[in-house]
Design an enzyme around this catalytic site. Sequence first.
Site, PDB file in Angstrom:
ATOM      1  CB  ALA A  50      -1.096   0.076   1.406  1.00 34.67           C
ATOM      2  N   GLY A  93       0.702  -5.130   1.109  1.00 38.43           N
ATOM      3  CA  GLY A  93      -0.594  -4.996   0.408  1.00 38.43           C
ATOM      4  C   GLY A  93      -0.460  -5.772  -1.017  1.00 38.43           C
ATOM      5  CD  GLU A 116      -1.909  -7.656   3.529  1.00 40.33           C
ATOM      6  OE1 GLU A 116      -1.754  -6.249   2.990  1.00 40.33           O
ATOM      7  OE2 GLU A 116      -2.477  -7.948   4.756  1.00 40.33           O
ATOM      8  CD  GLU A 159       2.140  -5.528   5.741  1.00 42.13           C
ATOM      9  OE1 GLU A 159       3.102  -6.688   5.996  1.00 42.13           O
ATOM     10  OE2 GLU A 159       1.338  -5.785   4.926  1.00 42.13           O
TER      11      GLU A 159
END
Length: 270
Positions: free
Chosen positions: A78, A121, A124, A144
């Site tokens: 992200a 992300g 993911e 993260e």
Amino acid sequence: MSSSAAMQPQMDLSAFQFIIATVDEQVGVIQLNRPDKLNAISIPLMIELVDCLDWMDKSDDVRCIIITGNEKAFAAGADIEQMAKATTMEMLLLDQFARWDRIRKIHKPIIAAVSGYALGGGCELAMTCDMIVASETAKFGQPEVNIGVIPGAGGTQRLTRAVGKAKAMEIILTGRMVTAEEALQCGLINKVAPVELYLEEAKALAKEIAAKPPIAIRLAKESILKSFDTTIEGGLDFERKAFYLLFASEDKQEGMNAFLEKRKPQFQGR
Ligand code: DAK
């Protein structure tokens, strides 16, 4: 115009800014396109990705979907620049998870074709897809913790289900990257191909699936995903109902007739 054609939603695929979308031989390909930021998943990129997925899910021209990046990055996570400024209340009110949930609810099969970084992300997103084809240079990871958070779009759940508790603990708690070979060995991905071929391999897999009866494929996907959030009893019950349902489809009749008549079936998605 047929009634089904009249119901086809319209979408201008050339209007996107952060993705490149194409449809060829019933396979929709969505390429994440922020190369200067290693395809970091910003909100505008996510909006385009989900809108395009929604369209492809409804389009009769698409039977299988591929999400890919470029050779260097599928997506490096992200967008940290956006997250760095965000407060708890902004994160809550933005409700970005609603978009991730929409990806989870796409009916058609989605293949992630991954080369380079698939981090945070990005990893993911790949795991939210149904299958992953990777290049030899792919690197998966949930880093993260290195920036003071934890996976927020399903990483702790999907990685654990894919590779088991011990490996998921190691990957998430160290934040280290996993090579394509290691990812294959631990069951995170389906296939590794040379970097020049990974997208072709993903397309070959997508075309193979696109040739199957679409409603059976949809219900098979739904039944497999059901196994993640139900008891075996509930899952078997779901599978049974889906199985019965397919006896109402024209494609079931076509598939069985074609077998008995020793010819290739022509599936219509009805
Ligand atoms: N966000 C923003 N920009 C990024 C980025 C990222 N995740 N990753 C790379 N970039 C940018 C860099 O800042 C740089 O931009 P410029 O400085 O050139 O403007 C450009 O991409 C090239 O990156 P590097 O110069 O760093 O390239 P290197 O080859 O040296 O290093 C790297 C590649 C992948 C090792 C490195 O870029 C890196 O460590 N990137 C960050 C990886 C990371 O920590 N990812 C996890 C982020 S947290 C949520 C859903 C999901 C998430 C959260 C919430 N909700 C629904 C609410 C997910 C969270 C995450 O993914």
